[in-house]
Design a protein around this motif. Structure first.
Motif, PDB file in Angstrom:
ATOM      1  N   LEU A   1       0.915  -1.203   0.025  1.00 52.00           N
ATOM      2  CA  LEU A   1       0.161  -0.194  -0.183  1.00 52.00           C
ATOM      3  C   LEU A   1       0.751   1.150   0.020  1.00 52.00           C
TER       4      LEU A   1
ATOM      5  N   VAL B   1      -4.432   1.980   7.432  1.00 51.54           N
ATOM      6  CA  VAL B   1      -4.412   2.376   6.063  1.00 51.54           C
ATOM      7  C   VAL B   1      -4.380   3.950   5.759  1.00 51.54           C
TER       8      VAL B   1
ATOM      9  N   ASP C   1      -9.297   7.415  -4.512  1.00 54.46           N
ATOM     10  CA  ASP C   1      -9.781   6.029  -4.311  1.00 54.46           C
ATOM     11  C   ASP C   1     -11.390   5.948  -4.027  1.00 54.46           C
TER      12      ASP C   1
ATOM     13  N   ASP D   1     -13.453   0.779  -1.410  1.00 49.84           N
ATOM     14  CA  ASP D   1     -14.190  -0.209  -0.975  1.00 49.84           C
ATOM     15  C   ASP D   1     -13.545  -1.539  -0.685  1.00 49.84           C
ATOM     16  N   LEU D   2     -12.479  -1.686  -1.774  1.00 51.26           N
ATOM     17  CA  LEU D   2     -11.740  -2.924  -1.690  1.00 51.26           C
ATOM     18  C   LEU D   2     -10.643  -2.715  -0.543  1.00 51.26           C
ATOM     19  N   ILE D   3     -10.116  -1.667  -0.414  1.00 56.08           N
ATOM     20  CA  ILE D   3      -9.115  -1.433   0.531  1.00 56.08           C
ATOM     21  C   ILE D   3      -9.675  -1.488   1.929  1.00 56.08           C
ATOM     22  N   VAL D   4     -10.829  -1.394   1.972  1.00 50.74           N
ATOM     23  CA  VAL D   4     -11.586  -1.495   3.373  1.00 50.74           C
ATOM     24  C   VAL D   4     -11.606  -3.003   3.758  1.00 50.74           C
ATOM     25  N   LEU D   5     -12.124  -3.808   2.726  1.00 41.92           N
ATOM     26  CA  LEU D   5     -11.778  -5.128   2.799  1.00 41.92           C
ATOM     27  C   LEU D   5     -10.761  -6.034   2.856  1.00 41.92           C
ATOM     28  N   SER D   6     -10.112  -5.662   4.106  1.00 41.89           N
ATOM     29  CA  SER D   6      -8.774  -6.049   4.391  1.00 41.89           C
ATOM     30  C   SER D   6      -8.534  -6.366   5.611  1.00 41.89           C
TER      31      SER D   6
ATOM     32  N   LEU E   1      -6.139  -5.420   7.182  1.00 39.38           N
ATOM     33  CA  LEU E   1      -5.095  -4.257   8.050  1.00 39.38           C
ATOM     34  C   LEU E   1      -6.186  -3.172   8.354  1.00 39.38           C
TER      35      LEU E   1
ATOM     36  N   GLY F   1     -13.901   3.386  -6.784  1.00 41.19           N
ATOM     37  CA  GLY F   1     -14.313   2.133  -5.935  1.00 41.19           C
ATOM     38  C   GLY F   1     -13.193   1.550  -5.165  1.00 41.19           C
ATOM     39  N   ALA F   2     -11.989   2.211  -5.340  1.00 44.98           N
ATOM     40  CA  ALA F   2     -10.841   1.149  -4.753  1.00 44.98           C
ATOM     41  C   ALA F   2     -10.666   1.347  -3.170  1.00 44.98           C
TER      42      ALA F   2
END
Lengths: 221, 200
Positions: free
Chosen positions: A7, A93, A74, A81-86, A88, A78-79
């Motif tokens: 990241l 982040v 981001d 959204d995907l960064i939240v699904l982690s 970490l 939509g990035a």
């Protein structure tokens, strides 16, 4: 590569290469620093007295420039959204995003700050302290700026809103850094100003990500 | 890992409007669900609710007894209209980042590149890709990091007939391996799926 490393390198690459990066910030900084003496008059004595202050304020303004895209980019594609699904945490982040911002624009600006101040007439022996203040101040600008950038997510003209939210948060570091530089220039004890600047930066690094993560969650839901 | 998805009496409100209520669905390992409904019925919102991005008004989303936060962080993929791909970065940079971010390995990333035939596209900037190529790059994330639950928002729409069939085989393979799929679609899914109409 670890998640955090991936990241951070992405954030630095995005802030550095795509959409302006340090060159635009540096250009803006040079422009602002050139504009200020045109308004105050060219007498060297007067300029020298306010050179560090002008260089310092111009730095705060240049730090505002690149904030708009920190989360907005981001969020729009939509990035986020995907960064939240982690695994970490979102707080980490946000901290990494601000750190990337600082590496890509804060550090180059810190290198430029002594040059601008000396060009405006500041004494060369101030250069190390100006660099130190700009480096630590840049960290405070990035982490408080991130709060504004996250809070204005999804708003139209978000960049303008970010600036309005963030400028009051820039007041303490500008005062502390300005006080340290002024005291050093006049041969007075200057450590307190730098220490307060460091304390403010540390508080911003510690607390800023909590506010940013909350604002991001709110914008996504 | 996620082996069951259960929606119980789910209601979601967006912008003051109740999209749906009393929605129930249970999916077990190897099963797929096809969400249908008119535009604006709430298919995307339901997928985002399962992913935890949208708050529920009432009801629960369960992952077979797993901690929901943990299940979402490690167990699901979301592929939607907004694909999170940066136009100015190359396909390789984007796929490498997302693979690392979702816990993929270099080997699984290579498998994804092979499966979705991306090798000739990797050095292109994302902005140069066609809509279908871009979707294939987004779908490559599903394979680059194996996760059991796939949430797909109209995954087939920009794909040509050949790729629709290929992606049907990829979905069938995922289900055969014990995966779960929830897909919002307008056309029938190319795999056997429970039908769930929203806003009927």
């Amino acid at each position: 590569m670890s998640r955090a490393g991936a990241l951070l390198s992405r954030e630095v690459a995005l802030a550095w290469g795509k959409g302006g990066g340090p060159l635009v910030s540096l250009g803006f900084y040079a422009g602002t620093a050139t504009l200020l003496p045109l308004a105050t008059g060219p007498e060297p004595a007067r300029l020298a007295a306010i050179a560090t202050g002008m260089a310092w304020v111009a730095l705060a303004l240049a730090a505002l420039l690149s904030l708009e895209r920190l989360f907005e980019r981001d969020y729009e594609d939509g990035a986020l959204d995907l960064i939240v699904l982690s695994p970490l945490p979102l707080e980490i982040v946000c901290a990494l995003k601000c750190l990337g911002q600082w590496i890509a624009t804060g550090a180059p600006l810190a290198l430029a700050a002594p040059v601008a101040a000396i060009a405006l007439g500041a004494r060369p022996e101030l250069a190390p302290l100006i660099f130190a203040c700009a480096l630590v101040g840049g960290l405070a600008f990035a982490f408080t700026g991130g709060i504004g950038a996250a809070l204005s997510l999804g708003a139209r003209r978000g960049g303008l809103l970010t600036a309005v939210i963030v400028l009051p948060l820039f007041v303490p570091p500008v005062i502390f850094g300005g006080a340290a530089l002024d005291a050093f220039g006049n041969g007075l004890p200057w450590h307190a100003g730098l220490a307060l600047l460091c304390a403010y930066a540390a508080a911003a690094v510690a607390l800023g990500p909590l506010a940013m993560a909350a604002a991001c969650r709110n914008a996504l839901s | 890992m996620i082996s069951r998805l259960s929606l119980e009496n789910l209601a979601v409100r967006r912008g003051g409007r109740l999209l749906f209520e009393g929605l129930n669905l249970t999916l077990d390992s190897g099963q797929a669900a096809a969400l249908t409904g008119r535009n604006g019925a709430g298919k995307t919102s339901l997928l985002r609710t399962i992913a935890g991005l949208v708050q529920t008004e009432a009801g629960t989303v369960g992952f077979g007894g797993l901690d929901p936060t943990e299940a979402r962080a490690r167990g699901l993929h979301l592929v939607g209209h907004l694909d999170g791909l940066k136009p100015a970065r190359t396909a390789r940079e984007e796929l490498t980042f997302w693979s690392a971010w979702t816990g993929g390995s270099p080997e699984s990333t290579q498998t994804a590149i092979k499966t979705l035939e991306l090798s000739t596209l990797l050095d292109l900037e994302v902005r140069r890709l066609s809509a279908g190529q871009r979707r294939r790059l987004a779908l490559a994330r599903l394979i680059a990091a194996p996760r059991p639950l796939w949430l797909l928002d109209e995954p087939l729409s920009p794909l040509d007939a050949g790729w629709r069939e290929r992606f049907g085989q990829i979905m069938a393979g995922h289900l055969a391996g014990g995966g779960l799929i929830v897909a919002a679609v307008h056309d029938p899914l190319p795999v056997p799926a429970k039908a769930l109409e929203i806003g009927a």
